[in-house]
Structure formats: structure tokens, C-alpha cells
Design an enzyme around this catalytic site. Structure first.
Site, PDB file in Angstrom:
ATOM      1  N   SER A   1      -3.301 -95.299  -9.673  1.00 45.70           N
ATOM      2  CA  SER A   1      -3.476 -95.364 -11.123  1.00 45.70           C
ATOM      3  C   SER A   1      -2.781 -96.602 -11.698  1.00 45.70           C
ATOM      4  O   SER A   1      -3.095 -97.719 -11.332  1.00 45.70           O
ATOM      5  CB  SER A   1      -2.950 -94.073 -11.765  1.00 45.70           C
ATOM      6  OG  SER A   1      -3.425 -93.942 -13.079  1.00 45.70           O
TER       7      SER A   1
ATOM      8  N   LYS B   1      -7.489 -86.543 -37.807  1.00 46.37           N
ATOM      9  CA  LYS B   1      -6.096 -86.953 -37.918  1.00 46.37           C
ATOM     10  C   LYS B   1      -5.173 -86.084 -37.069  1.00 46.37           C
ATOM     11  O   LYS B   1      -4.179 -86.576 -36.522  1.00 46.37           O
ATOM     12  CB  LYS B   1      -5.645 -86.910 -39.386  1.00 46.37           C
ATOM     13  CG  LYS B   1      -4.245 -87.456 -39.636  1.00 46.37           C
ATOM     14  CD  LYS B   1      -4.169 -88.925 -39.285  1.00 46.37           C
ATOM     15  CE  LYS B   1      -2.780 -89.492 -39.576  1.00 46.37           C
ATOM     16  NZ  LYS B   1      -2.665 -90.891 -39.150  1.00 46.37           N
TER      17      LYS B   1
END
Length: 346
Positions: free
Chosen positions: A159, A211
């Protein structure tokens, strides 16, 4: 007579009770004083270790040919030499904003040191945060324009660790090294049912529907999932594009690795994710070739300078861990479970 005797017994009982109460009070007082003294003792020891650590830290960094941190302002050792050398820089463990900043500082120090002929980037990491991985990648990319950087994968470059290494001049890995995991993952949890069970009523005032996406106080809807999936997909494409640019890998290879899989050294070599299968010495030899020097210089690792208190804590934790492990192992040997549990080793 009996009344008089009863009075004497009562007086005797009261005296015994008073005596026992006094004894208890004395022992209680001794206990409180002992606890207070112990706390004071531990406090004094802690303050002494903390005060002494800075002196030990500076002293230790000046030993063994390393320059003092007080002089250089660095938190890691650098060689006090005028001879050419290879700078060894480790990327071990999870990549975080804190340790990546130190890695980048080491890389830049090696770049600016005229005695450094090249950098051995020693990697053993499962990855970590996105931006720190990108910052290391960008730093190595710029350094390779002036000095060679060879990555040696000790065990794992997965990764973000592989991302960080992809801009190196060359990548060397052992045949058992784990390479890949090209992808992005995002974890979270929903605690709204637990909150309802506890009869807690959270409220959110927001300016947009997305949000509070990912908030554990409410269940995630399909719009939230789509939004986050698009976000991490864009992040994955940045990963893929940088690896393709750094490694010159084919679209077929990136498509094959796009599911987040890892591969071992030989397959990584076939996919051109690495350049050579070998050892650290192989990586050093490749670095010497790229640096175009005739004699192999010494490798000097930029090691972190640990304070006395940090070393003390590590030794104490290590000793405690060994005691617990040895005790458990001894007890475990006396059970028949040892022959029933499968164990794989290499």
C-alpha cells in the site's frame, strides 16, 4: 458481686475495643504515609530521568563518529566524516504524518550532504496515511534527479509503503517479500442503535446533505456510500498514476493489481513492480553502480536519537514482556493443547 464483675467485664471490653481501634488507626496512618512516600519517590525518579535524558541524548549522539544533535539541530545521527558514504534511511511500521516527516527530513539531509553518493531506502511497512505516502514519493522523485535512491524491501512494501518507494531509482526485494496492495481503504462504524439503546438524542445542524457523511450517530445511506466510494476511487487513481509514472508499469499490470492484492518477489518481478530479487547487499551493489563510484563506501544509517527515558521505558517494557511470555510458555508446555494447535513457520 455479679454486678461488680459485669462492670469490670464492660470496662475490659471497652479497653480492648479502644486498643484495637488505636492499632487500626496506626496501621491506617502507616499505610497512607507509605503510599504518599511511594508516590513522591516515583515522582522524584520520573523527574530525574526526564531531566537527565536530554544530557544523555546529546551525549549519546556524539559517540561513534556521529555528529551531535545540539550542533546539527537534528533528531537523528549523521556521520562526522569527510569520506563518501551511503545514507541508510528506514521506513518501518505504519506510515503516519509524524514518522513520514522524519523520513523526509532524513532524505533531504542526505540529498544536501555532498559526501552522500546515494541513498539506501530500507522499507518494511504495511503502508499508512495517504498524504504522507505521497509526500515521501514526491521527495524521492526529486532526489533521484541528483542522486540515486535504491529501495530494499526487507519483508513488506504494501500500500502506502510501495507508493512511497515507487519513485526510487530501483527496487530490490527478497523472494519472500510481500509487494503490492495498490488500493485505498476507508473504515468506519455505525453506533446509532447503541445511542438509541442508551437513550441519547444527538442532533446535527449542517449546511449540506453530505457534511456529516461517516458520522457514527446515524446510519449511512446510499448517497453517502456513493460519495465516499467516488472519493477513495479518485485517491486510488492518484496511487495508480504515480506508480505507473515511477515504475513504467503497463496498464495490464495495474489492472491485475487493482483489486488490492499482494504478490511475492518473483511475481512482483514478472509484473515489473520491482527490478531485482536479492538481498540488502544486492541493493548496495546496485546503488554503487548507479552512483558510478569504484569503491563501495560504508553505509551509515540515520538512526533516531533516543533519550534516556525512552530507552529506559523500552527496556522496562521489553523485560516485562519477556517475563510474561516465558511464564506463559512454561505453563503452556505443561498442557496437551500444544500438540493440538496447528502451527506454521518459515
Amino acid at each position: 458481686m455479679s454486678s461488680h464483675q459485669e462492670d469490670q467485664n464492660t470496662i475490659s471490653t471497652k479497653r480492648s475495643h479502644s486498643f484495637l481501634t488505636a492499632i487500626k488507626s496506626v496501621f491506617a496512618t502507616i499505610g497512607v504515609i507509605s503510599v504518599v512516600l511511594f508516590v513522591i519517590f516515583v515522582g522524584i525518579i520520573s523527574i530525574s530521568i526526564y531531566s537527565f535524558s536530554s544530557g544523555i541524548k546529546t551525549f549519546s549522539s556524539s559517540m561513534g563518529g556521529a555528529s551531535s544533535s545540539a550542533k546539527t539541530g537534528l533528531t537523528f545521527t549523521t556521520p562526522n566524516t569527510s569520506s563518501p558514504y551511503i545514507a541508510g534511511i528506514r521506513l518501518y511500521g505504519e506510515i503516519t504524518p509524524e514518522n513520514s516527516a522524519l523520513v523526509i527530513e532524513k532524505l533531504e539531509t542526505a540529498r544536501d550532504d555532498k559526501h552522500v553518493v546515494g541513498i539506501l531506502f530500507d522499507v518494511n511497512s504495511p503502508g499508512g496515511s495517504v498524504v504522507p505516502s505521497q509526500e515521501i514519493y514526491d521527495t524521492i522523485k526529486e532526489i533521484t534527479k541528483v542522486k540515486p535512491v535504491v529501495t530494499y524491501v526487507r519483508e513488506v512494501a504494501a500500500s502506502g509503503a510501495y507508493y512511497s518507494s515507487a519513485s526510487s531509482s530501483k527496487i530490490i526485494a527478497n523472494r519472500g517479500s510481500i509487494i503490492g496492495s495498490i488500493g485505498v481503504i476507508m473504515n468506519g462504524f455505525e453506533a446509532d442503535k447503541l445511542i438509541q439503546f442508551l437513550k441519547i438524542n444527538p442532533f446535527v445542524i449542517k449546511t449540506g446533505a453530505l457534511k456529516d457523511t461517516g458520522s457514527p450517530t446515524r446510519p449511512m445511506n446510499e448517497k453517502d456510500k456513493q460519495y465516499l466510494q467516488e472519493l477513495i476511487e479518485e485517491t486510488r487513481m492518484q496511487f495508480v498514476d504515480d506508480v505507473k509514472q515511477g515504475r513504467k508499469t503497463s496498464d495490464a499490470t495495474m489492472k491485475f493489481m487493482s483489486d488490492g492484492r499482494v504478490v511475492l518477489g518473483p511475481q512482483a518481478l514478472n509484473l515489473k513492480l520491482i527490478d531485482i530479487i536479492g538481498t540488502k547487499q544486492t541493493a548496495i551493489s546496485e546503488l554503487v553502480t548507479l552512483a558510478k563510484v569504484k569503491i563501495t563506501p560504508d553505509v551509515f544509517y540515520y538512526d533516531d536519537i533516543q533519550s534516556f527515558s525512552e530507552l529506559f521505558a523500552q527496556k522496562f517494557a521489553g523485560s516485562t514482556n519477556n517475563i510474561i511470555r516465558d511464564s506463559f510458555s512454561e505453563n503452556f508446555k505443561n498442557t496437551k493443547l500444544q500438540n493440538k494447535i496447528p502451527k506454521a513457520e518459515y
